[in-house]
Write a protein that holds these residues in place. Structure first.
Motif, PDB file in Angstrom:
ATOM      1  N   GLN A 284      43.376  64.092  21.838  1.00  0.00           N
ATOM      2  CA  GLN A 284      43.157  62.662  22.055  1.00  0.00           C
ATOM      3  C   GLN A 284      42.072  62.126  21.128  1.00  0.00           C
ATOM      4  OE1 GLN A 284      42.288  62.770  26.255  1.00  0.00           O
ATOM      5  NE2 GLN A 284      44.336  62.081  26.828  1.00  0.00           N
TER       6      GLN A 284
ATOM      7  N   TYR B 209      38.249  55.801  22.261  1.00  0.00           N
ATOM      8  CA  TYR B 209      38.324  57.117  22.907  1.00  0.00           C
ATOM      9  C   TYR B 209      37.773  57.048  24.327  1.00  0.00           C
ATOM     10  CZ  TYR B 209      37.565  62.068  23.897  1.00  0.00           C
ATOM     11  OH  TYR B 209      37.559  63.315  24.482  1.00  0.00           O
TER      12      TYR B 209
ATOM     13  N   VAL C 209      40.385  55.765  26.471  1.00  0.00           N
ATOM     14  CA  VAL C 209      41.371  56.806  26.766  1.00  0.00           C
ATOM     15  C   VAL C 209      40.863  57.704  27.891  1.00  0.00           C
ATOM     16  CG1 VAL C 209      42.515  58.877  25.871  1.00  0.00           C
ATOM     17  CG2 VAL C 209      42.407  56.811  24.470  1.00  0.00           C
TER      18      VAL C 209
ATOM     19  N   THR D  75      42.618  58.322  31.651  1.00  0.00           N
ATOM     20  CA  THR D  75      43.131  59.667  31.978  1.00  0.00           C
ATOM     21  C   THR D  75      42.082  60.449  32.758  1.00  0.00           C
ATOM     22  OG1 THR D  75      42.368  60.519  29.828  1.00  0.00           O
ATOM     23  CG2 THR D  75      44.654  59.740  29.965  1.00  0.00           C
TER      24      THR D  75
ATOM     25  N   THR E 207      52.404  62.584  19.172  1.00  0.00           N
ATOM     26  CA  THR E 207      51.551  61.521  19.702  1.00  0.00           C
ATOM     27  C   THR E 207      52.136  60.931  20.982  1.00  0.00           C
ATOM     28  OG1 THR E 207      50.762  60.946  17.477  1.00  0.00           O
ATOM     29  CG2 THR E 207      50.501  59.284  19.194  1.00  0.00           C
ATOM     30  N   THR E 208      53.442  60.755  20.992  1.00  0.00           N
ATOM     31  CA  THR E 208      54.112  60.219  22.175  1.00  0.00           C
ATOM     32  C   THR E 208      53.926  61.138  23.371  1.00  0.00           C
ATOM     33  OG1 THR E 208      55.786  59.049  20.878  1.00  0.00           O
ATOM     34  CG2 THR E 208      56.339  59.547  23.162  1.00  0.00           C
TER      35      THR E 208
ATOM     36  N   GLN F 129      50.251  61.005  24.565  1.00  0.00           N
ATOM     37  CA  GLN F 129      49.855  59.777  25.236  1.00  0.00           C
ATOM     38  C   GLN F 129      50.571  59.570  26.569  1.00  0.00           C
ATOM     39  OE1 GLN F 129      50.659  56.774  22.263  1.00  0.00           O
ATOM     40  NE2 GLN F 129      48.695  57.068  21.220  1.00  0.00           N
ATOM     41  N   ARG F 130      51.849  59.885  26.599  1.00  0.00           N
ATOM     42  CA  ARG F 130      52.619  59.599  27.811  1.00  0.00           C
ATOM     43  C   ARG F 130      52.545  60.710  28.854  1.00  0.00           C
ATOM     44  NH1 ARG F 130      58.392  57.006  25.717  1.00  0.00           N
ATOM     45  NH2 ARG F 130      57.513  55.202  24.610  1.00  0.00           N
TER      46      ARG F 130
END
Length: 216
Positions: free
Chosen positions: A58, A68, A71, A75, A127-128, A131-132
């Motif tokens: 990340q 960041y 993020v 999360t 990346t997908t 992130q997901r």
């Protein structure tokens, strides 16, 4: 952890919190274990290692410190989500084994190639997934293998990954494996094959009594 169930992405499914048939292990019984699945320990160190893999990925993907921190905020449940997925991986694998399901490396590569084409390249796909689904790039192939196991299991059962029949198979596998979670991470709901936050009435009692003791 409140992601939607997706037919091809069962491991990132959202599981509604529920209470029946919960089991938990104490640190005295399994010292150093975040969970015990089928007699195998998922150690706290292993869990922290997985979480750190995601955090490093990340930070590399979002070099701006302010972004960041955003993020990190979005999360904040990463440790518990990661443990949920580590346990569910083993549960799904057992359910697939019970149905004599195997996945070849070639199938994983074919799936990855197809997804990369849809995402716009290898980096975009990584990346997908990061992130997901909170999957670090180095764990992508392992995750895709499990997605294929889930798809094959559903096909074998004549259903898909959103139906009660599919989740009943996972529930049976959970029961076979006698999943135990360290209470600091919650508990395991066998019926739903999901981690849930453990109820700790003793903590509420102490919290409620705290102000009274301070004013006495």
């Amino acid at each position: 952890m409140h992601r939607r169930r997706r037919t091809a992405l069962v491991l990132s499914a959202a599981i509604a919190a529920a209470a029946p048939l919960l089991t938990a292990c104490g640190s005295d019984t399994h010292p150093g274990a975040a969970a015990v699945v089928g007699g195998d320990r998922i150690t706290v160190a292993q869990l922290e290692g997985r979480v750190n893999e995601v955090r490093r990925a990340q930070q590399a993907a979002v070099p701006d410190e302010t972004q960041y921190q955003q993020v990190l905020g979005s999360t904040s449940a990463l440790t518990r989500d990661t443990l949920h997925n580590m346990v569910l991986d083993r549960v799904l694998h057992r359910a697939a084994q019970d149905q004599h399901i195997t996945v070849a490396r070639k199938e994983v590569q074919q799936m990855r190639t197809s997804l990369e084409q849809q995402a716009g390249g290898a980096t975009a796909l990584e990346t997908t997934w990061l992130q997901r689904y909170g999957v670090a790039p180095q764990r992508l192939d392992d995750n895709l293998r499990l997605q294929l196991e889930a798809q094959k299991l559903a096909q074998k059962l004549g259903t898909d990954t959103t139906t009660p029949a599919f989740w009943k198979a996972l529930s049976s596998a959970s029961a076979e494996l006698h999943v135990d979670l360290n209470p600091r991470y919650g508990a395991w709901d066998v019926e739903r094959s999901s981690r849930v936050d453990a109820k700790t009435p003793w903590l509420r009692e102490i919290t409620e009594k705290g102000p009274q003791q301070q004013t006495a």
